[in-house]
Design a protein around this motif. Structure first.
Motif, mmCIF file in Angstrom:
data_model
loop_
_atom_site.group_PDB
_atom_site.id
_atom_site.type_symbol
_atom_site.label_atom_id
_atom_site.label_comp_id
_atom_site.label_asym_id
_atom_site.label_seq_id
_atom_site.Cartn_x
_atom_site.Cartn_y
_atom_site.Cartn_z
ATOM 1 N N ILE A 23 0.897 -0.901 -0.176
ATOM 2 C CA ILE A 23 -0.185 -0.155 -0.166
ATOM 3 C C ILE A 23 0.938 1.384 -0.462
ATOM 4 C CG2 ILE A 23 -0.737 0.120 2.239
ATOM 5 C CD1 ILE A 23 -3.167 0.866 2.258
ATOM 6 N N LEU A 24 1.558 1.325 0.549
ATOM 7 C CA LEU A 24 3.188 2.231 0.312
ATOM 8 C C LEU A 24 3.435 2.507 -0.910
ATOM 9 C CD1 LEU A 24 5.323 2.147 3.801
ATOM 10 C CD2 LEU A 24 3.322 3.756 3.337
ATOM 11 N N LYS A 25 3.856 1.210 -1.462
ATOM 12 C CA LYS A 25 4.304 1.713 -2.460
ATOM 13 C C LYS A 25 3.636 2.128 -3.656
ATOM 14 C CE LYS A 25 8.535 -0.437 -3.473
ATOM 15 N NZ LYS A 25 9.614 0.336 -3.978
ATOM 16 N N LYS A 26 2.145 1.959 -3.374
ATOM 17 C CA LYS A 26 1.004 1.852 -4.344
ATOM 18 C C LYS A 26 0.883 3.930 -4.042
ATOM 19 C CE LYS A 26 -3.943 0.747 -5.936
ATOM 20 N NZ LYS A 26 -4.623 0.221 -5.738
ATOM 21 N N ASN A 27 0.975 3.814 -3.282
ATOM 22 C CA ASN A 27 -0.046 5.417 -2.733
ATOM 23 C C ASN A 27 1.341 6.199 -2.827
ATOM 24 O OD1 ASN A 27 -2.870 5.196 -2.685
ATOM 25 N ND2 ASN A 27 -2.438 3.342 -1.369
ATOM 26 N N ILE A 28 2.912 6.027 -2.224
ATOM 27 C CA ILE A 28 3.535 6.922 -2.116
ATOM 28 C C ILE A 28 4.421 7.040 -3.372
ATOM 29 C CG2 ILE A 28 5.002 8.289 -0.297
ATOM 30 C CD1 ILE A 28 3.548 7.279 1.473
ATOM 31 N N LYS A 29 4.514 8.089 -4.195
ATOM 32 C CA LYS A 29 5.501 8.235 -5.463
ATOM 33 C C LYS A 29 6.408 7.989 -5.262
ATOM 34 C CE LYS A 29 6.313 10.887 -9.472
ATOM 35 N NZ LYS A 29 5.669 12.385 -10.197
ATOM 36 N N ASP A 30 7.507 7.346 -5.861
ATOM 37 C CA ASP A 30 8.972 6.884 -5.707
ATOM 38 C C ASP A 30 9.325 6.541 -4.178
ATOM 39 O OD1 ASP A 30 9.525 7.984 -8.174
ATOM 40 O OD2 ASP A 30 9.528 10.178 -7.267
ATOM 41 N N SER A 31 8.480 5.607 -3.594
ATOM 42 C CA SER A 31 8.804 5.138 -2.117
ATOM 43 C C SER A 31 9.662 4.714 -2.450
ATOM 44 C CB SER A 31 7.646 4.534 -1.633
ATOM 45 O OG SER A 31 6.962 4.015 -2.381
ATOM 46 N N GLU A 32 10.746 4.036 -1.366
ATOM 47 C CA GLU A 32 12.178 3.005 -1.394
ATOM 48 C C GLU A 32 12.338 2.859 0.064
ATOM 49 O OE1 GLU A 32 16.154 3.233 -1.380
ATOM 50 O OE2 GLU A 32 15.617 4.550 -3.118
ATOM 51 N N ILE A 33 11.592 1.013 -0.146
ATOM 52 C CA ILE A 33 11.821 0.290 0.747
ATOM 53 C C ILE A 33 12.825 -0.228 1.429
ATOM 54 C CG2 ILE A 33 10.858 -1.463 1.724
ATOM 55 C CD1 ILE A 33 8.523 0.659 1.197
ATOM 56 N N SER A 34 13.564 0.019 2.354
ATOM 57 C CA SER A 34 14.447 -1.190 2.651
ATOM 58 C C SER A 34 14.260 -1.985 4.286
ATOM 59 C CB SER A 34 15.885 0.119 3.221
ATOM 60 O OG SER A 34 16.327 0.789 2.333
ATOM 61 N N ILE A 35 14.651 -2.864 4.219
ATOM 62 C CA ILE A 35 14.404 -3.889 5.671
ATOM 63 C C ILE A 35 15.850 -4.508 6.353
ATOM 64 C CG2 ILE A 35 13.577 -6.161 6.128
ATOM 65 C CD1 ILE A 35 11.445 -5.067 5.399
ATOM 66 N N ILE A 36 15.893 -4.066 7.612
ATOM 67 C CA ILE A 36 16.793 -4.252 8.361
ATOM 68 C C ILE A 36 16.393 -5.698 9.297
ATOM 69 C CG2 ILE A 36 16.171 -2.930 9.921
ATOM 70 C CD1 ILE A 36 19.820 -2.632 10.515
ATOM 71 N N SER A 37 17.026 -6.444 9.530
ATOM 72 C CA SER A 37 17.632 -7.946 9.882
ATOM 73 C C SER A 37 18.606 -8.745 10.102
ATOM 74 C CB SER A 37 16.418 -8.746 9.231
ATOM 75 O OG SER A 37 16.513 -10.428 9.332
ATOM 76 N N ASN A 38 18.266 -9.664 10.958
ATOM 77 C CA ASN A 38 19.272 -10.052 11.971
ATOM 78 C C ASN A 38 19.503 -11.739 11.063
ATOM 79 O OD1 ASN A 38 20.562 -8.988 12.879
ATOM 80 N ND2 ASN A 38 19.443 -9.220 14.888
ATOM 81 N N ASP A 39 18.106 -11.640 9.987
ATOM 82 C CA ASP A 39 18.485 -12.775 8.863
ATOM 83 C C ASP A 39 17.873 -14.127 9.976
ATOM 84 O OD1 ASP A 39 17.784 -14.470 5.969
ATOM 85 O OD2 ASP A 39 19.559 -14.859 6.242
ATOM 86 N N ILE A 40 16.522 -14.298 10.504
ATOM 87 C CA ILE A 40 16.167 -15.286 11.070
ATOM 88 C C ILE A 40 15.344 -15.892 10.506
ATOM 89 C CG2 ILE A 40 14.894 -16.317 13.335
ATOM 90 C CD1 ILE A 40 15.410 -13.220 14.462
ATOM 91 N N ASP A 41 15.596 -17.103 10.441
ATOM 92 C CA ASP A 41 14.222 -18.350 9.422
ATOM 93 C C ASP A 41 14.095 -17.631 8.226
ATOM 94 O OD1 ASP A 41 12.919 -19.762 9.494
ATOM 95 O OD2 ASP A 41 11.176 -18.823 10.126
ATOM 96 N N SER A 42 15.409 -16.970 7.766
ATOM 97 C CA SER A 42 15.487 -16.986 6.177
ATOM 98 C C SER A 42 14.826 -15.833 5.715
ATOM 99 C CB SER A 42 15.366 -18.168 5.160
ATOM 100 O OG SER A 42 16.500 -19.244 5.420
ATOM 101 N N ASP A 43 14.229 -15.294 7.162
ATOM 102 C CA ASP A 43 13.628 -13.584 6.152
ATOM 103 C C ASP A 43 14.143 -13.072 4.576
ATOM 104 O OD1 ASP A 43 13.960 -11.041 8.328
ATOM 105 O OD2 ASP A 43 14.897 -13.423 9.492
ATOM 106 N N LEU A 44 15.129 -12.575 5.294
ATOM 107 C CA LEU A 44 16.105 -11.294 4.554
ATOM 108 C C LEU A 44 15.982 -12.522 3.005
ATOM 109 C CD1 LEU A 44 17.092 -8.654 5.473
ATOM 110 C CD2 LEU A 44 19.713 -9.726 5.442
ATOM 111 N N GLU A 45 16.612 -13.521 3.505
ATOM 112 C CA GLU A 45 16.385 -14.302 2.125
ATOM 113 C C GLU A 45 14.791 -13.751 0.934
ATOM 114 O OE1 GLU A 45 17.250 -18.177 0.169
ATOM 115 O OE2 GLU A 45 17.828 -18.600 1.910
ATOM 116 N N LEU A 46 13.975 -13.659 2.038
ATOM 117 C CA LEU A 46 12.918 -13.324 1.182
ATOM 118 C C LEU A 46 12.811 -12.206 0.772
ATOM 119 C CD1 LEU A 46 9.925 -14.271 0.688
ATOM 120 C CD2 LEU A 46 8.864 -13.436 3.085
ATOM 121 N N SER A 47 12.818 -11.282 1.438
ATOM 122 C CA SER A 47 12.612 -9.740 1.497
ATOM 123 C C SER A 47 13.937 -9.252 0.249
ATOM 124 C CB SER A 47 13.629 -9.077 2.679
ATOM 125 O OG SER A 47 12.720 -9.201 3.647
#
Length: 371
Positions: A23-47
């Motif tokens: 919903i952020l990507k759709k409604n806020i122009k030029d939105s850039e999403i970054s994710i910070i994680s410790n990569d528990i359970d391959s969550d960062l691999e999914l990102s």
């Protein structure tokens, strides 16, 4: 506009933040999403596979120098908003560092202000500090999140604080739809055909004791019986494999891939299967978000919080007097861990045992007939 999502959590919770990101990507122009994680359970691999996420940061693997650079970026206000989703789960050190250094608006789930007296005092000191040094940067707190709120809805309550006032969150926004990169070559490698095999999750506890999964004997019996209907691909991660004391190799119609695939390969196998059988886990939420057919075996979990919403997601659930024992929200005073629930169960895991192998197979056959 740059957003940083603080996401020190597991695979399933990472899938459940996706509607908010979309919903952020759709409604806020030029939105850039970054994710910070410790990569528990391959969550960062999914990102990294998620087409709506632009950057990933593995905080655990950052050198001391790169950690300093990360906090320098916070000080100079690299991100317009820093978002703590409903299951962010950062360490207290990281949380305090975030509040003290980030020249950004910070968006919080409402229950983070519901600390005990000692932590609440600390939180008030931090608020005073930010009002003093970051007057133009707000601490935005979501509307109420309670134990009967679905995790997707909880995350959308947080995102709502960022969206323009004219943007309404409707029921379509509450469905989880994820856009991923797939690897169809895995089918050729395994010599299997699209929609001509069944994926079965061997375990959902990563080698740990949990009331959310069947015992090994029942899981094995399910795989063996399904193998008389279709080819079965058994999936799970490396920790599941360490506790598996049974080999499927004697059955030509079973491919045992427990601990042998990357997340991208696992996701691709789920995508192209006839149907997927899973427990309350990241795999369940992935199937739901990908819009592929799945059968979820759910026993002690809080359905209000985790229930799949896709029309392709079937749920097998038996309500018993003591369920749900896993509330799922750690802010709830009644919340206990999976290990506690496993050790304290006095009903011999009745909620899971009432779900028979036959019920699963009948649903598989029903889905197969609907093709």
């Amino acid at each position: 506009m740059k957003f940083l999502f603080v996401n020190f959590t597991g695979l399933g919770n990472t899938v459940l933040i996706n509607p908010g990101i979309k919903i952020l990507k759709k409604n806020i122009k030029d939105s850039e999403i970054s994710i910070i994680s410790n990569d528990i359970d391959s969550d960062l691999e999914l990102s990294k596979l998620n087409n709506d996420i632009d950057n990933t940061i593995n905080f655990k693997q950052l050198s001391i120098f790169k950690k300093i650079l990360f906090f320098k970026d916070l000080i100079i206000g690299k991100y317009k908003y820093i978002v703590l989703n409903s299951f962010s789960n950062p360490s207290l050190f990281f949380l305090i560092s975030l509040f003290l250094t980030s020249n950004s608006h910070i968006v919080l789930p409402c229950y983070l202000k519901s600390f005990d007296k000692k932590k609440n005092k600390l939180f008030n000191i931090i608020k005073f500090y930010r009002n003093l040094f970051y007057k133009k940067k707000k601490l935005l707190v979501s509307d109420s999140i309670t134990s009967n709120v679905h995790e997707i809805d909880a995350n959308l309550k947080i995102i709502k604080k960022i969206l323009p006032e004219n943007i309404l969150i409707n029921e379509t926004n509450k469905l989880n739809k994820i856009s991923l990169n797939y690897e169809i070559d895995i089918l050729k490698k395994l010599k299997i055909e699209e929609k001509n095999y069944i994926c079965v999750q061997y375990s959902g506890a990563h080698g740990l004791k949990s009331p959310k999964i069947w015992n090994a004997e029942k899981s094995i019996a399910l795989v063996e019986k399904l193998s008389h209907i279709k080819k079965v691909v058994v999936i799970g991660n490396k920790r599941d494999n360490q506790t598996k004391n049974y080999e499927f190799s004697n059955n030509f119609n079973v491919i045992d891939l427990v601990g042998k695939t990357s997340l991208k390969e696992t996701v691709s196998l789920l995508k192209f299967s006839l149907t997927n059988i899973c427990y309350d886990s990241g795999i369940m939420h992935l199937c739901d978000a990908m819009g592929v057919k799945s059968i979820s075996i759910i026993g002690p979990s809080n359905l209000d919080k985790i229930k799949p919403r896709s029309k392709f997601s079937d749920v097998l659930y038996e309500k018993v007097s003591c369920s749900p024992c896993l509330i799922g929200w750690y802010f709830d005073p009644k919340s206990i861990s999976e290990l506690q629930a496993y050790n304290q169960c006095k009903e011999n895991f009745k909620c899971m045992e009432l779900i028979s192998i036959e019920k699963v197979i009948n649903l598989v056959l029903h889905n197969y007939e609907k093709r």
